[in-house]
Each structure stands twice: as structure tokens, then as C-alpha cells.
Design a protein around this motif. Structure first.
Motif, PDB file in Angstrom:
ATOM      1  N   LYS A 118      28.357  73.392  58.616  1.00  0.00           N
ATOM      2  CA  LYS A 118      28.197  74.769  59.073  1.00  0.00           C
ATOM      3  C   LYS A 118      29.567  75.394  59.323  1.00  0.00           C
ATOM      4  CE  LYS A 118      23.735  73.558  60.991  1.00  0.00           C
ATOM      5  NZ  LYS A 118      23.021  74.096  59.825  1.00  0.00           N
ATOM      6  N   ASP A 119      29.630  76.716  59.234  1.00  0.00           N
ATOM      7  CA  ASP A 119      30.898  77.421  59.417  1.00  0.00           C
ATOM      8  C   ASP A 119      31.446  77.222  60.823  1.00  0.00           C
ATOM      9  OD1 ASP A 119      30.688  78.290  56.847  1.00  0.00           O
ATOM     10  OD2 ASP A 119      29.999  80.313  57.350  1.00  0.00           O
ATOM     11  N   SER A 120      32.746  77.410  60.943  1.00  0.00           N
ATOM     12  CA  SER A 120      33.403  77.283  62.237  1.00  0.00           C
ATOM     13  C   SER A 120      32.806  78.288  63.227  1.00  0.00           C
ATOM     14  CB  SER A 120      34.906  77.547  62.081  1.00  0.00           C
ATOM     15  OG  SER A 120      35.547  77.507  63.328  1.00  0.00           O
ATOM     16  N   GLY A 121      32.545  77.826  64.427  1.00  0.00           N
ATOM     17  CA  GLY A 121      31.971  78.699  65.447  1.00  0.00           C
ATOM     18  C   GLY A 121      30.462  78.604  65.550  1.00  0.00           C
ATOM     19  N   CYS A 122      29.813  77.992  64.550  1.00  0.00           N
ATOM     20  CA  CYS A 122      28.348  77.868  64.591  1.00  0.00           C
ATOM     21  C   CYS A 122      27.902  76.739  65.516  1.00  0.00           C
ATOM     22  CB  CYS A 122      27.798  77.615  63.180  1.00  0.00           C
ATOM     23  SG  CYS A 122      27.943  79.024  62.074  1.00  0.00           S
ATOM     24  N   TRP A 151      30.939  72.285  69.709  1.00  0.00           N
ATOM     25  CA  TRP A 151      31.118  70.835  69.703  1.00  0.00           C
ATOM     26  C   TRP A 151      31.325  70.264  71.099  1.00  0.00           C
ATOM     27  CZ3 TRP A 151      29.701  68.140  65.716  1.00  0.00           C
ATOM     28  CH2 TRP A 151      29.711  68.717  64.444  1.00  0.00           C
ATOM     29  N   ALA A 152      31.945  71.038  71.994  1.00  0.00           N
ATOM     30  CA  ALA A 152      32.187  70.548  73.353  1.00  0.00           C
ATOM     31  C   ALA A 152      30.883  70.368  74.124  1.00  0.00           C
ATOM     32  CB  ALA A 152      33.107  71.520  74.099  1.00  0.00           C
ATOM     33  N   ASN A 153      29.838  71.073  73.682  1.00  0.00           N
ATOM     34  CA  ASN A 153      28.536  70.995  74.363  1.00  0.00           C
ATOM     35  C   ASN A 153      27.476  70.307  73.506  1.00  0.00           C
ATOM     36  OD1 ASN A 153      29.392  72.408  76.698  1.00  0.00           O
ATOM     37  ND2 ASN A 153      29.217  74.336  75.589  1.00  0.00           N
ATOM     38  N   VAL A 154      27.919  69.429  72.614  1.00  0.00           N
ATOM     39  CA  VAL A 154      26.982  68.681  71.772  1.00  0.00           C
ATOM     40  C   VAL A 154      27.158  67.188  72.039  1.00  0.00           C
ATOM     41  CG1 VAL A 154      26.357  68.040  69.419  1.00  0.00           C
ATOM     42  CG2 VAL A 154      26.875  70.427  69.950  1.00  0.00           C
ATOM     43  N   ASN A 155      26.111  66.568  72.545  1.00  0.00           N
ATOM     44  CA  ASN A 155      26.111  65.124  72.814  1.00  0.00           C
ATOM     45  C   ASN A 155      25.335  64.441  71.686  1.00  0.00           C
ATOM     46  OD1 ASN A 155      25.810  62.496  73.711  1.00  0.00           O
ATOM     47  ND2 ASN A 155      25.352  63.068  75.825  1.00  0.00           N
ATOM     48  N   ARG A 211      16.517  73.661  61.922  1.00  0.00           N
ATOM     49  CA  ARG A 211      15.730  74.365  62.941  1.00  0.00           C
ATOM     50  C   ARG A 211      16.635  74.807  64.095  1.00  0.00           C
ATOM     51  NH1 ARG A 211      10.870  76.798  63.291  1.00  0.00           N
ATOM     52  NH2 ARG A 211       9.890  75.085  62.164  1.00  0.00           N
ATOM     53  N   ALA A 212      17.612  73.968  64.446  1.00  0.00           N
ATOM     54  CA  ALA A 212      18.570  74.334  65.498  1.00  0.00           C
ATOM     55  C   ALA A 212      19.362  75.576  65.099  1.00  0.00           C
ATOM     56  CB  ALA A 212      19.503  73.161  65.780  1.00  0.00           C
ATOM     57  N   SER A 213      19.724  75.662  63.824  1.00  0.00           N
ATOM     58  CA  SER A 213      20.440  76.854  63.345  1.00  0.00           C
ATOM     59  C   SER A 213      19.579  78.102  63.501  1.00  0.00           C
ATOM     60  CB  SER A 213      20.831  76.669  61.872  1.00  0.00           C
ATOM     61  OG  SER A 213      21.840  75.696  61.748  1.00  0.00           O
ATOM     62  N   MET A 214      18.293  77.983  63.183  1.00  0.00           N
ATOM     63  CA  MET A 214      17.389  79.138  63.305  1.00  0.00           C
ATOM     64  C   MET A 214      17.301  79.611  64.755  1.00  0.00           C
ATOM     65  SD  MET A 214      14.273  77.893  60.817  1.00  0.00           S
ATOM     66  CE  MET A 214      14.621  77.212  59.186  1.00  0.00           C
ATOM     67  N   ILE A 215      17.174  78.641  65.675  1.00  0.00           N
ATOM     68  CA  ILE A 215      17.106  78.999  67.099  1.00  0.00           C
ATOM     69  C   ILE A 215      18.410  79.654  67.540  1.00  0.00           C
ATOM     70  CG2 ILE A 215      16.910  78.063  69.438  1.00  0.00           C
ATOM     71  CD1 ILE A 215      15.086  75.882  68.288  1.00  0.00           C
ATOM     72  N   ALA A 216      19.549  79.083  67.108  1.00  0.00           N
ATOM     73  CA  ALA A 216      20.854  79.620  67.490  1.00  0.00           C
ATOM     74  C   ALA A 216      21.047  81.045  66.965  1.00  0.00           C
ATOM     75  CB  ALA A 216      21.964  78.710  66.960  1.00  0.00           C
ATOM     76  N   ILE A 225      25.187  76.304  68.351  1.00  0.00           N
ATOM     77  CA  ILE A 225      24.319  75.133  68.509  1.00  0.00           C
ATOM     78  C   ILE A 225      24.888  74.230  69.593  1.00  0.00           C
ATOM     79  CG2 ILE A 225      23.443  73.058  67.372  1.00  0.00           C
ATOM     80  CD1 ILE A 225      23.491  74.582  64.744  1.00  0.00           C
ATOM     81  N   THR A 226      24.016  73.855  70.557  1.00  0.00           N
ATOM     82  CA  THR A 226      24.393  72.954  71.642  1.00  0.00           C
ATOM     83  C   THR A 226      23.380  71.808  71.697  1.00  0.00           C
ATOM     84  OG1 THR A 226      23.054  74.163  73.244  1.00  0.00           O
ATOM     85  CG2 THR A 226      25.345  74.881  72.964  1.00  0.00           C
ATOM     86  N   THR A 227      23.594  70.902  72.639  1.00  0.00           N
ATOM     87  CA  THR A 227      22.636  69.801  72.813  1.00  0.00           C
ATOM     88  C   THR A 227      21.252  70.346  73.146  1.00  0.00           C
ATOM     89  OG1 THR A 227      24.395  68.333  73.604  1.00  0.00           O
ATOM     90  CG2 THR A 227      22.124  67.691  74.109  1.00  0.00           C
ATOM     91  N   ASP A 228      21.201  71.356  74.015  1.00  0.00           N
ATOM     92  CA  ASP A 228      19.914  71.946  74.400  1.00  0.00           C
ATOM     93  C   ASP A 228      19.204  72.558  73.201  1.00  0.00           C
ATOM     94  OD1 ASP A 228      17.944  73.045  76.413  1.00  0.00           O
ATOM     95  OD2 ASP A 228      18.707  74.920  75.548  1.00  0.00           O
ATOM     96  N   VAL A 229      19.961  73.239  72.337  1.00  0.00           N
ATOM     97  CA  VAL A 229      19.367  73.843  71.138  1.00  0.00           C
ATOM     98  C   VAL A 229      18.846  72.757  70.205  1.00  0.00           C
ATOM     99  CG1 VAL A 229      19.867  75.211  69.067  1.00  0.00           C
ATOM    100  CG2 VAL A 229      20.761  75.939  71.284  1.00  0.00           C
TER     101      VAL A 229
END
Length: 619
Positions: free
Chosen positions: A353-357, A360-364, A386-391, A398-402
Motif C-alpha cells: 500500500k502507498d505511504s501513509g495508508c 506502522w507505529a500503531n500496528v501490532n 477489508r481493512a483498507s475499505m474500513i480505513a 490502517i491500525t491494529t484496531d482497523v
């Protein structure tokens, strides 16, 4: 008695020269005129068969006192049945026309067709059967040229147009080693010939859907620099007798014309089923054709053809035709990725995915890889998409919660709070039911004397919800992460059953035995299937280790049913006794769950910590 045509003609005073003037001839192709003869047997003056061995025999008959002589033209395929089932069965006398009669009456049987109104009847026949005739014409064209579906939708892909490489198979090192060995066999065919091994080319790929079997065929073709012909096993089922065999032959000829080529049959499990299993003979014909083509490397024409077939089943999980299995010297079994491989796959999918999508700091990734146990690479990619669609919808990265919500959406579908919002009594029942499942999930750990922190660490709980789920028709659910496939013990399987029983046991605890609802239907179905496996197939409760499902006889079935009922009663009783010890905690958690609709794992254990602390102080 069989009379001659001349004898009948003389008996009725039939003069061929004057026939047209004396008696009008009525031509038709209406077979029902013949099938009605038994009912009009007493009226029949004579019956004559002309050209009985031709492609279209004629039935010539006349009723007493009638002026018309009927000539009915029928297909030869119908004639045998008419003669046997209508004439002989009902003892209707008839004669076979001889050559002298045919010579004298050519005008009646042939040229008279146009003069005596056969063309209008033919026109009417064509009008009545236009659709059937059109389909017949299409079938004939399909047999000659191939209809859509009869060529299995096979497409030829040149190596330059194949995308990806073996490196795209994240992890799967065992699979890659098998493929490397296969590649070495193909490139060094002469070496293997010296060992009298001349058939390393029939390759069988098995394993769960979405694990990369289809991609692997393309990677192999690209690496070997050979074209790929891809077809679907289901595409061979054209609906025409012989269609599958014809399609396979066409694919093989196309591959032979390329010289070196890979034929990839995807979703080909139906071709591996034992032959003779049904009345659909054309299924066996297709499999027989494939068997003969798989031996094509014995001929020079097919020496450069590599057959690769993929199936979601293998001979360990389903019965397969032994003759077909013997044709495959190389079998590669795919598996689901383990946790470390899932982490790598998630990393790769998100990195595209493109930069900024992605934040990373909030992805576990370790957490996401843990909750997505037993998901195939294809399903993991679906979760990321599906995470991209929600974001995008929420205008955030995209984060861990997403990713968690995307996993939930992919696993159970859409949830709806409004459906249960005004159904207080039903929501209370749902809350008690789902909490019953949860407490039976953690019951073994609590009985071991573990602290709540240790129980939380071991628990697979993700959330408890009283929102409805249309996909599974539920008014609530407990979402848990899975475990990587492992060999379960008897004790672990019993614990799974008691966890499934936890919901209905909680309902009985609070509402009584007559207050149990139909909400446990899915749980009970799962319990039944699991007990059938444990008792009847694995014989876990018997010293005689037998698969009782293979034993015939009413007695064996009755005994098996008694065993299943006995174990079900025992395990449900144990569940009900265990759930009684958590009645107060369930009552306290119920109020918060009804208020918030959803409780996460952290919230559940935080609430439990506070409740147990209060109980300990009160004690």
C-alpha cells in the motif's frame, strides 16, 4: 402371422397405378398414430412395414371403411421399440414389404411426400419442435467445433505474460523445496531416464483453498519458460455426453502443438473420485480420458507436456481412485501458514500500500497474526483488503484496531445493534448464553488455580457481544481467536463440547429446564458432530479401536446411538454443575454487557478482577 406385401395388396384390391385416384395417401411423422393402433385394432384393415431396415421405416396402414391410407415415417431408433412394444406385444398382424412392392410404389413412399401434403406436416412439425431442433443443431456444431463450456474455458498463457515468482510464496519453505526438486527432474530428464524413470511430469497439488496452488502452477511455468494452459475441472462438465472427454482431448492437442507446455487443471477433485460411483457415466468417461492422457509421456507427441492438477482434497481426507493416484509420481501437499508465516504475509500485503495508508507505529502484527490462526494466505489478503475499505470509509490509516475489525467482518459478517436494541428480554437471555460460553472456556484454567492474569494470557477470547449477526442468524456471539491445527486429546475435545454446552447450561441455570430457547441449535449441531467423531469414528471410549460407522446392521447403530447419548448426558451434566459456580459472576457481568452491548477481552477481565476483589473482601 407375417404376410407378404403382395398378399395384402391383392387381398384389399390395391392397384398401385390407380392408388392415388382411389385412395388419398396421408403422410405424417406422428408416431402416436402407431401407438394408437392397439386401441383401434378391430378397425384395422391391414398394416404394412416398408423399408424396415432403412434410416426411416414407413408404417402403411388403412382402417376398414376409410378412404385414407396412412403412411407414417419414423426414425429407425423408434422403430424397434414400436415393433416390439406396440405390434408384437398386442398381436397386431403386419407384413414386410418386398422389393417388387417398393419398386412399384416409389411414388407413394417418396415422391408422393410433396404431392400429398407432407410439406405442410413437416412445416408444422418444425414449428412445434423449433427449440429442440435449434438445440440439436447447436449440439452438433458444439461436437464439431466446441461450445462455450465444452472447451472447458482453457486459455493459453505465454511465459512472458505470467506474473509473480516463487519468492511470492511467503514462508512455505517445505513447498519450495518440493518444487525445486520437481524443476530439477524436468530439466534433467535424461539423467532420470538412465534410472528408467521417464514420468516425473504428472504433478498433483493438494491442500486447503487459498494456499497458493494455482499461483504455484504459474510460477513453475514461468521458471521453466514454457507456456501454461489453464482450465477448470468444473469447466469440463459441459452438460453434453462426451463433452468433458472432448474438451480434454482438445486441451491436450493444443499443448502438444506447443511442444513443451504445462497443462494446469484447477479444482479437479471430481476427476479423482472413484469411478462407477453414480449413474452419470459421462463423468467416468472424462476420468478415463484423463487417465489415458496422463500416460501421454510414453509417446513422442506428448513428451513435452507436463500435467499439473490441483484439488482441495487428498487421499488422506477423502476416497480417491487408485488408478488416478498412481499416475502422479509427484504429490505436493499445501498447508495453512503458521504464525510466523502469517506475520510475514500480513507484512507483505500491507507493504504494497502507498505511504501513509498504514500507521506502522500503531500496528501490532504479532497480535493480528495470533488472532488469524488457520486462515489461508488468500483469506489474510481479504482481511487486509477489508481493512483498507474500513480505513477509506473512516478517513484514517490502517491500525491494529482497523485490522481487528476487518478480521471480525471477514469472520462473522456485519453486526447490527438496532435489531436487539428494543428486545430487552431477548438481550438478557443472549447475554447470559454468551457469558455461559465464556466461563466454560476459562473454567479449566480457573480449576487449575491460575491467577486471572494467567487465565487472561491463555484465554482465546476476543470479545463478547449482544449485537445480532445476520450471516449466522445469531443475536449475539463470543468471538475467539483460533489455534493452529493440532492433534487434540480426548480431554481437550470434551472441553470443547462443554464450552459449546455452556450457553444452554446458563439458560437452564437462570430460567429452568423448560426455559431453554432455540438459540442453542447451532451449538447442539456442533456437539452432535463432535461426539459422533469421538464415539463412532475414533472409538475414544472403547478398548476396541474401531470405526463403527463402517459396520453395518441395526444393532451396531443402536449401540452407537446409546453411547453418544450417554456421553452427551454426562458432559452436559458436568457443564451444568460447573456453570453453577459462576452464577453470581455471570449476574454481575450481565448488567454491564447489556449496557455496553460489547465487552472486549481487556474489559471482561478488568471487570472480573474488580468483582473477585470485592467478593474476597466480603469473605
Amino acid at each position: 402371422m407375417i404376410l407378404t406385401a403382395v398378399a395384402i395388396a391383392a387381398a384389399v384390391g390395391w392397384k398401385p397405378a390407380a392408388l392415388k385416384q382411389a385412395n388419398p395417401v396421408v403422410h405424417s411423422q406422428d408416431i402416436s398414430k402407431i401407438t394408437r393402433l392397439p386401441a383401434d385394432k378391430e378397425r384395422l384393415e391391414y398394416l404394412l412395414l416398408a423399408e424396415p431396415l432403412s434410416q426411416f421405416p414407413r408404417y402403411v396402414f388403412k382402417y376398414k371403411g376409410a378412404a385414407e391410407i396412412h403412411v407414417v415415417k419414423v426414425p429407425s431408433t423408434s422403430h424397434a421399440n414400436l415393433e416390439r412394444e406396440v405390434l408384437l406385444k398386442n398381436a397386431i398382424p403386419y407384413a414386410i414389404a418386398q422389393d417388387e412392392y417398393l419398386d412399384a410404389n416409389k411414388a407413394v413412399l417418396q415422391d408422393a411426400d410433396n404431392r400429398n401434403g407432407l410439406l405442410p406436416e413437416v412445416g408444422a412439425f418444425l414449428g412445434r419442435n423449433a427449440i429442440g431442433i435449434a438445440l440439436l443443431v447447436l449440439m452438433i456444431i458444439g461436437i464439431k467445433k466446441g461450445l462455450p463450456g465444452m472447451n472447458s474455458g482453457a486459455s493459453l498463457i505465454k511465459p512472458a505474460n505470467l506474473k509473480g515468482s516463487m519468492d511470492d510464496l511467503i514462508g512455505m519453505e517445505d513447498i519450495k523445496q518440493e518444487v525445486a526438486h520437481l524443476e530439477e527432474m524436468i530439466r534433467n530428464r535424461d539423467l532420470y531416464k538412465s534410472h528408467n524413470i521417464d514420468k516425473p511430469f504428472n504433478v498433483m497439488l493438494t491442500g486447503p483453498a487459498g494456499t497458493g496452488k494455482t499461483k504455484l502452477a504459474g510460477y513453475l511455468a514461468k521458471k521453466l519458460d514454457v507456456p501454461l494452459i489453464q482450465a477448470s475441472g468444473s469447466g469440463l462438465e459441459s452438460g453434453f455426453v462426451g463433452g468433458g472427454s472432448k474438451a480434454l482431448q482438445a486441451i491436450y492437442k493444443k499443448a502438444c502443438a506447443q511442444g513443451n507446455c504445462i497443462i494446469f487443471l484447477d479444482e479437479a477433485q471430481s476427476l479423482f473420485m472413484p469411478r462407477g460411483r453414480s449413474d452419470r457415466k459421462y463423468d467416468d468417461d472424462t476420468a478415463n480420458t484423463l487417465l489415458s492422457l496422463l500416460d501421454g509421456v510414453k509417446s513422442e507427441e506428448g513428451s513435452g507436456v507436463i500435467w499439473v492438477v490441483a484439488s482441495n482434497f487428498d487421499d488422506a481426507t477423502s476416497q480417491m481412485d487408485e488408478a488416478m493416484l498412481r499416475r502422479f509420481a509427484v504429490k505436493i501437499n499445501f498447508r495453512l501458514p503458521n504464525k510466523s508465516e502469517r506475520r510475514k504475509l500480513l507484512q507483505v500485503f500491507l507493504s504494497k500500500k502507498d505511504s501513509g495508508c498504514v500507521a506502522w507505529a500503531n500496528v501490532n502484527l504479532d497480535y493480528v497474526a495470533d488472532i488469524t490462526a488457520n486462515l489461508s494466505p488468500a483469506l489474510l489478503e481479504t482481511v487486509v483488503d477489508r481493512a483498507s475499505m474500513i480505513a477509506i470509509q473512516e478517513n484514517q490509516p490502517i491500525t491494529t484496531d482497523v485490522l481487528f475489525r476487518a478480521f471480525e467482518r471477514a469472520s462473522i459478517g456485519l453486526t447490527d445493534r438496532a435489531t436487539t436494541a428494543e428486545k430487552d428480554k431477548q438481550r438478557e437471555r443472549v447475554a447470559l448464553h454468551e457469558l455461559g460460553h465464556f466461563f466454560m472456556q476459562i473454567d479449566p484454567y480457573l480449576r487449575q488455580g491460575l491467577t486471572l492474569a494467567e487465565v487472561k494470557e491463555k484465554s482465546h477470547l476476543l470479545k463478547i457481544s449482544t449485537e445480532s449477526v445476520s450471516k449466522i442468524g445469531a443475536l449475539g456471539y463470543v468471538l475467539s481467536s483460533g489455534e493452529d491445527v493440532s492433534l487434540q486429546t480426548l480431554e481437550e475435545m470434551e472441553q470443547d463440547i462443554m464450552q459449546l454446552y455452556g450457553g444452554v447450561a446458563a439458560e437452564e441455570l437462570f430460567y429452568g429446564a423448560r426455559g431453554i430457547s432455540v438459540g442453542s441449535q447451532n451449538d447442539i449441531q456442533k456437539v452432535t458432530a463432535k461426539l459422533d467423531l469421538m464415539v463412532n469414528r475414533l472409538s475414544m471410549y472403547s478398548r476396541s479401536k474401531l470405526d463403527y460407522t463402517q459396520l453395518k446392521g441395526e444393532g451396531s447403530r443402536d449401540e452407537a446411538l446409546k453411547q453418544v447419548e450417554g456421553k452427551a448426558d454426562e458432559l452436559y451434566t458436568r457443564t451444568l454443575e460447573a456453570i453453577k459456580g459462576y452464577k453470581d459472576l455471570i449476574s454481575m457481568l450481565k448488567g454491564t454487557l447489556l449496557e455496553r452491548y460489547v465487552l472486549s477481552k481487556d474489559e471482561v477481565f478488568e471487570l472480573l478482577e474488580g468483582m473477585i476483589g470485592v467478593e474476597q473482601k466480603a469473605a
